[in-house]
Design an enzyme around this catalytic site. Structure first.
Site, short mmCIF file in Angstrom:
data_model
loop_
_atom_site.label_atom_id
_atom_site.label_comp_id
_atom_site.label_asym_id
_atom_site.label_seq_id
_atom_site.Cartn_x
_atom_site.Cartn_y
_atom_site.Cartn_z
N ASN A 1 0.87 -1.18 0.00
CA ASN A 1 0.00 0.00 0.00
C ASN A 1 0.91 1.23 0.00
O ASN A 1 1.51 1.56 1.02
CB ASN A 1 -0.89 -0.03 1.26
CG ASN A 1 -1.69 1.24 1.43
OD1 ASN A 1 -1.81 2.05 0.51
ND2 ASN A 1 -2.25 1.43 2.62
N LYS B 1 0.11 4.27 -0.26
CA LYS B 1 -0.54 5.45 0.33
C LYS B 1 -0.34 6.68 -0.56
O LYS B 1 -0.35 6.56 -1.78
CB LYS B 1 -0.01 5.69 1.75
CG LYS B 1 -0.04 4.41 2.60
CD LYS B 1 0.12 4.69 4.06
CE LYS B 1 0.26 3.38 4.81
NZ LYS B 1 0.14 3.52 6.24
N HIS C 1 -9.61 0.74 5.06
CA HIS C 1 -8.29 0.92 5.70
C HIS C 1 -8.45 1.83 6.91
O HIS C 1 -9.27 2.76 6.90
CB HIS C 1 -7.31 1.53 4.70
CG HIS C 1 -5.89 1.53 5.19
ND1 HIS C 1 -5.42 2.52 6.03
CD2 HIS C 1 -4.87 0.68 4.99
CE1 HIS C 1 -4.15 2.26 6.31
NE2 HIS C 1 -3.79 1.15 5.69
N GLU D 1 -6.79 4.24 7.96
CA GLU D 1 -6.64 5.69 7.69
C GLU D 1 -7.92 6.25 7.08
O GLU D 1 -8.28 7.41 7.32
CB GLU D 1 -5.41 5.92 6.80
CG GLU D 1 -4.12 5.75 7.61
CD GLU D 1 -2.91 5.30 6.82
OE1 GLU D 1 -2.89 5.38 5.58
OE2 GLU D 1 -1.94 4.84 7.48
N GLU E 1 -5.33 -5.31 10.68
CA GLU E 1 -4.32 -4.27 10.87
C GLU E 1 -4.60 -3.52 12.17
O GLU E 1 -5.40 -2.56 12.17
CB GLU E 1 -4.36 -3.28 9.71
CG GLU E 1 -4.09 -3.90 8.36
CD GLU E 1 -3.55 -2.85 7.40
OE1 GLU E 1 -2.42 -3.03 6.94
OE2 GLU E 1 -4.25 -1.86 7.14
N GLY F 1 2.34 2.03 10.80
CA GLY F 1 3.26 3.16 10.66
C GLY F 1 3.97 3.56 11.94
O GLY F 1 4.59 4.62 12.01
N SER G 1 3.40 -2.29 10.40
CA SER G 1 4.86 -2.29 10.56
C SER G 1 5.51 -3.63 10.18
O SER G 1 6.44 -4.09 10.84
CB SER G 1 5.24 -1.87 11.98
OG SER G 1 4.79 -0.54 12.23
N GLY H 1 2.76 -1.14 4.33
CA GLY H 1 2.81 0.27 3.98
C GLY H 1 4.24 0.71 3.73
O GLY H 1 4.82 0.50 2.67
N GLY H 2 4.86 1.30 4.75
CA GLY H 2 6.18 1.91 4.61
C GLY H 2 7.22 1.03 3.94
O GLY H 2 7.97 1.48 3.07
#
Ligand code: PEP
Length: 254
Positions: free
Chosen positions: A10, A12, A96, A98, A168, A174, A213, A234-235
């Protein structure tokens, strides 16, 4: 039950078109030959068309990060399921955290998106997860089950097995604080039982991804758990080096 592992990135609100293509170029080299697991890339909307073209000769799968539930209409700034399918998108992240916690999406609205995605031929990656205060109050199970019931109430029993679900925990997204494999497995097993209650034995085939993470350092242990069928990343999906290592996870032999 042999569930093919699924690793989804993802991205983002990161990556211009040029940056997205540079990343895809590297990923095609580093994981282009991996066949025993599915890899889904979810760039921002603006890069979908270019990435789709670059993936046309690849088995890497294109995903999107969100969509509206209606086919078309006066919804300024929104994107329909059909518009995504038209670009070659095959998966779409729905609910999600967010979207839920920054943009105020509620179960009711998410529950409309799930059948809309399926009707357009898209596979929903349906996300659930508790906040830290909910975990600390011992409410993790209630929250996760509530999100499952609230978001999946508008699809038929037969449609259940077409889903991908992502657990999640919000406190892990994150933050660098990953759930332990045991914490994740406990909730994944809970989710699996609820999916079987809702959709019958075919729900054994639903992939349940862990997200929060995920990194090259923790993917192997997470993937050792019986009900963890992949990861939503993500990251660590933003560089070819880290995402490739995640895709190439190795389950330690016990
Ligand atoms: C996510 O965006 O779904 C996510 C899990 O992010 P991160 O891997 O950065 O925690």
């Amino acid at each position: 039950m042999g569930r093919k592992p699924l690793l989804a990135g993802n991205w983002k609100m990161f990556k211009t078109v040029g940056e997205a293509l540079a990343l895809v170029r590297k990923l095609k080299v580093s994981i282009g030959q991996v066949r025993d697991r599915e890899v889904v890339l979810c760039p921002p909307f603006t890069a979908l068309k270019s990435v789709s073209e670059m993936l046309s000769d690849s088995h890497l799968i294109l995903g999107a990060q969100n969509m509206h539930s209606e086919k078309e209409g006066a919804f300024t700034g929104e994107i329909s399921p059909g518009m995504l399918a038209d670009l070659g998108v095959r998966h779409v992240i729905l609910g999600h955290s967010e979207r839920r916690h920054i943009f105020g999406e509620k179960d009711e609205g998410i529950s409309r998106k799930v059948p809309a995605a399926l009707a357009a031929g898209l596979t929903p990656i349906f996300c659930v997860g508790e906040k830290i205060e909910e975990r600390q109050a011992g409410r993790t199970h209630d929250v996760v089950l509530g999100q499952l019931d609230g978001g999946l109430g508008r699809i038929s029993k037969d449609q259940g097995e077409m889903l991908v679900v992502a657990y999640e925990p919000v406190w892990a997204i994150g933050t660098g604080h990953t759930a332990t494999p045991q914490q994740a497995q406990e909730v994944h097993a809970l989710i699996r039982r609820r999916l079987i209650d809702k959709f019958g034995p075919a729900a054994e085939r639903i992939r349940i991804l862990y997200g929060g993470s995920v990194k090259p350092e923790n993917i192997d242990d997470l993937m050792s758990e019986i009900d963890i069928d992949g990861a939503l990343v993500g990251g660590a999906s933003l560089t070819a080096e880290s995402f490739s290592r995640i895709v190439r996870f190795r389950v330690p032999v016990s």
